[in-house]
Design a protein around this motif. Structure first.
Motif, PDB file in Angstrom:
ATOM      1  N   SER A  19      -5.702   2.058  32.953  1.00 53.41           N
ATOM      2  CA  SER A  19      -4.297   1.973  32.560  1.00 53.41           C
ATOM      3  C   SER A  19      -3.904   3.145  31.674  1.00 53.41           C
ATOM      4  N   VAL A  20      -4.826   3.580  30.830  1.00 51.64           N
ATOM      5  CA  VAL A  20      -4.554   4.692  29.916  1.00 51.64           C
ATOM      6  C   VAL A  20      -4.707   6.033  30.621  1.00 51.64           C
ATOM      7  N   THR A  21      -5.817   6.213  31.332  1.00 55.89           N
ATOM      8  CA  THR A  21      -6.082   7.516  31.944  1.00 55.89           C
ATOM      9  C   THR A  21      -5.142   7.846  33.098  1.00 55.89           C
ATOM     10  N   SER A  22      -4.514   6.822  33.676  1.00 56.85           N
ATOM     11  CA  SER A  22      -3.587   7.062  34.787  1.00 56.85           C
ATOM     12  C   SER A  22      -2.258   7.638  34.318  1.00 56.85           C
ATOM     13  N   GLY A  23      -2.033   7.654  33.016  1.00 58.21           N
ATOM     14  CA  GLY A  23      -0.775   8.169  32.491  1.00 58.21           C
ATOM     15  C   GLY A  23       0.323   7.138  32.452  1.00 58.21           C
ATOM     16  N   GLY A  24      -0.046   5.881  32.613  1.00 59.04           N
ATOM     17  CA  GLY A  24       0.955   4.821  32.630  1.00 59.04           C
ATOM     18  C   GLY A  24       1.478   4.428  31.261  1.00 59.04           C
ATOM     19  N   VAL A  25       0.842   4.923  30.205  1.00 58.63           N
ATOM     20  CA  VAL A  25       1.302   4.626  28.852  1.00 58.63           C
ATOM     21  C   VAL A  25       1.328   5.918  28.038  1.00 58.63           C
ATOM     22  N   ASP A  26       2.104   5.895  26.967  1.00 62.10           N
ATOM     23  CA  ASP A  26       2.198   7.062  26.096  1.00 62.10           C
ATOM     24  C   ASP A  26       1.153   7.043  24.989  1.00 62.10           C
ATOM     25  N   ALA A  27       0.703   5.838  24.637  1.00 66.71           N
ATOM     26  CA  ALA A  27      -0.256   5.695  23.548  1.00 66.71           C
ATOM     27  C   ALA A  27      -0.916   4.331  23.682  1.00 66.71           C
ATOM     28  N   TRP A  28      -1.863   4.062  22.807  1.00 63.87           N
ATOM     29  CA  TRP A  28      -2.548   2.767  22.864  1.00 63.87           C
ATOM     30  C   TRP A  28      -3.042   2.381  21.479  1.00 63.87           C
ATOM     31  N   THR A  29      -3.233   1.098  21.288  1.00 62.64           N
ATOM     32  CA  THR A  29      -3.881   0.579  20.084  1.00 62.64           C
ATOM     33  C   THR A  29      -4.843  -0.505  20.528  1.00 62.64           C
ATOM     34  N   SER A  30      -6.038  -0.489  19.963  1.00 60.65           N
ATOM     35  CA  SER A  30      -7.049  -1.450  20.390  1.00 60.65           C
ATOM     36  C   SER A  30      -8.101  -1.630  19.313  1.00 60.65           C
ATOM     37  N   PRO A  31      -8.796  -2.762  19.337  1.00 56.52           N
ATOM     38  CA  PRO A  31      -9.920  -2.959  18.425  1.00 56.52           C
ATOM     39  C   PRO A  31     -11.167  -2.312  19.025  1.00 56.52           C
ATOM     40  N   ASP A  32     -11.800  -1.431  18.282  1.00 58.10           N
ATOM     41  CA  ASP A  32     -12.929  -0.674  18.816  1.00 58.10           C
ATOM     42  C   ASP A  32     -14.076  -0.595  17.829  1.00 58.10           C
TER      43      ASP A  32
END
Length: 352
Positions: free
Chosen positions: A184-197
């Motif tokens: 979902s992220v690498t496809s360019g479908g979003v501008d940014a992300w937030t996640s627990p890592d």
């Protein structure tokens, strides 16, 4: 447990005086690259090596469903963000369909065998993205979690804290199941992300393989604000702080830039527990935790994230683990006995 298997050999990793009966257990965990996935798969290997149990693991699970399955006795073990038993006990949030009375009954059937806090909330974007200021995220499409559950709650809180925006009001939140996050992220479908890592995060390293990324902590003034402190103290959260140079060193060799406003990377951690049904056999729980404690070196050296998991290999005070406050949860008697047999103490608030 799901079925009894052949009699196992005498436990190799720990000094048990009787042979343990090896069983087959079912477990669910999050997607590959996450800290819960590492904890659960390492635990499975430890238990197999010790002759305690064979663990059949389902990866990429929605942990909200996993927690309910453990509470209902349909699943033997799961990695559980601490906020989920809290929400279940009140029949709210993702468990609103269960209701308060049934939710409280179900939550009372959950027991902890050990704790960890291997993930903390980050905000990131590709260096080529149109993000100039993490306090101004209006109009962006941001991946903020799976379709429901603790991670989504924490992700939405991060964007509200950074930019004062709510999902659907100022930015478009994008949710997908854990196995689909990277695509979902690498496809360019979003501008940014937030996640627990965890640290280092296999997920962020995979994302960075497609192009340079920048990861941010929570700016000091926002973290110290009333909202920031409410989020840090919220059920299922705990403070997270690490010297930024140590944090950067964890990603050395990857095209990942770390941005903070001071000398530390500060955020809030997601407090986790490994949970089992209250009805799990006490000796089995004892054997599982005894093997877990004896496997400390394996947990801490089998992955770069190992030393940063905050796994409970010593005394357990409850508060440091995100329990004994708003989150009311108990440890399994067999787990308590294993800790005490190893010379560790357990807080009274965690005793059934």
């Amino acid at each position: 447990m799901i079925k009894t298997a052949l009699l196992g050999a005498t436990l190799a990793l720990v000094p048990l005086t009787v042979a343990a009966q090896q069983v087959t257990l079912t477990a669910e965990t999050s997607s590959v690259g996450s800290s819960p996935h590492y904890v659960d798969t390492t635990l499975a290997a430890v238990l197999e090596s010790a002759g305690v149990a064979t663990v059949q693991i389902t990866e990429g699970a929605t942990l909200t469903n996993s927690v309910q399955a453990v509470a209902e006795g349909r699943l033997d073990m799961a990695a559980a963000p601490m906020i989920l038993p809290f929400l279940l006990s009140r029949g709210i949030g993702p468990f609103s369909g269960v209701g308060p009375e049934k939710g409280a009954e179900m939550a009372s059937n959950i027991r902890v065998i050990f704790f960890h806090a291997g993930s903390h909330q980050i905000f990131g974007h590709y260096n080529s993205a149109k993000v100039d200021d993490i306090r101004k995220l209006d109009g962006l499409r941001i991946w903020n979690g799976p379709p429901r559950g603790a991670a989504l709650t924490s992700g939405r809180a991060m964007i509200q804290l950074l930019a004062g925006l709510k999902d659907g009001e100022g930015y478009e939140g994008v949710q997908t199941a854990w196995p689909d996050v990277i695509s979902s992220v690498t496809s360019g479908g979003v501008d940014a992300w937030t996640s627990p890592d965890g640290l280092p995060s296999g997920r962020q390293i995979q994302i960075a393989a497609a192009g340079g990324i920048t990861l941010y902590d929570v700016p000091s003034d926002l973290l110290a604000s009333e909202l920031g402190q409410q989020i840090v103290a919220a059920p299922g959260h705990a403070p997270f702080s690490m010297p930024v140079e140590k944090y950067r060193a964890a990603y050395a060799g990857n095209d990942i830039t770390i941005v903070t406003d001071d000398d530390t990377f500060d955020s809030y951690a997601t407090a986790f527990a490994e949970i089992v049904p209250a009805g799990m056999d006490e000796q089995l729980a004892f054997d599982i935790v005894t093997a877990f404690l004896a496997g400390q070196e394996r947990f801490e050296t089998s992955s770069p994230m190992g030393p940063n998991l905050a796994l409970t290999f010593g005394d357990v005070d409850g508060v440091s683990q995100g329990a004994c406050g708003a989150v009311k949860i108990k440890m399994h008697p067999g787990a308590i006995r294993a800790y005490e047999a190893a010379g560790h103490t357990i807080a009274d608030c965690l005793r059934p």
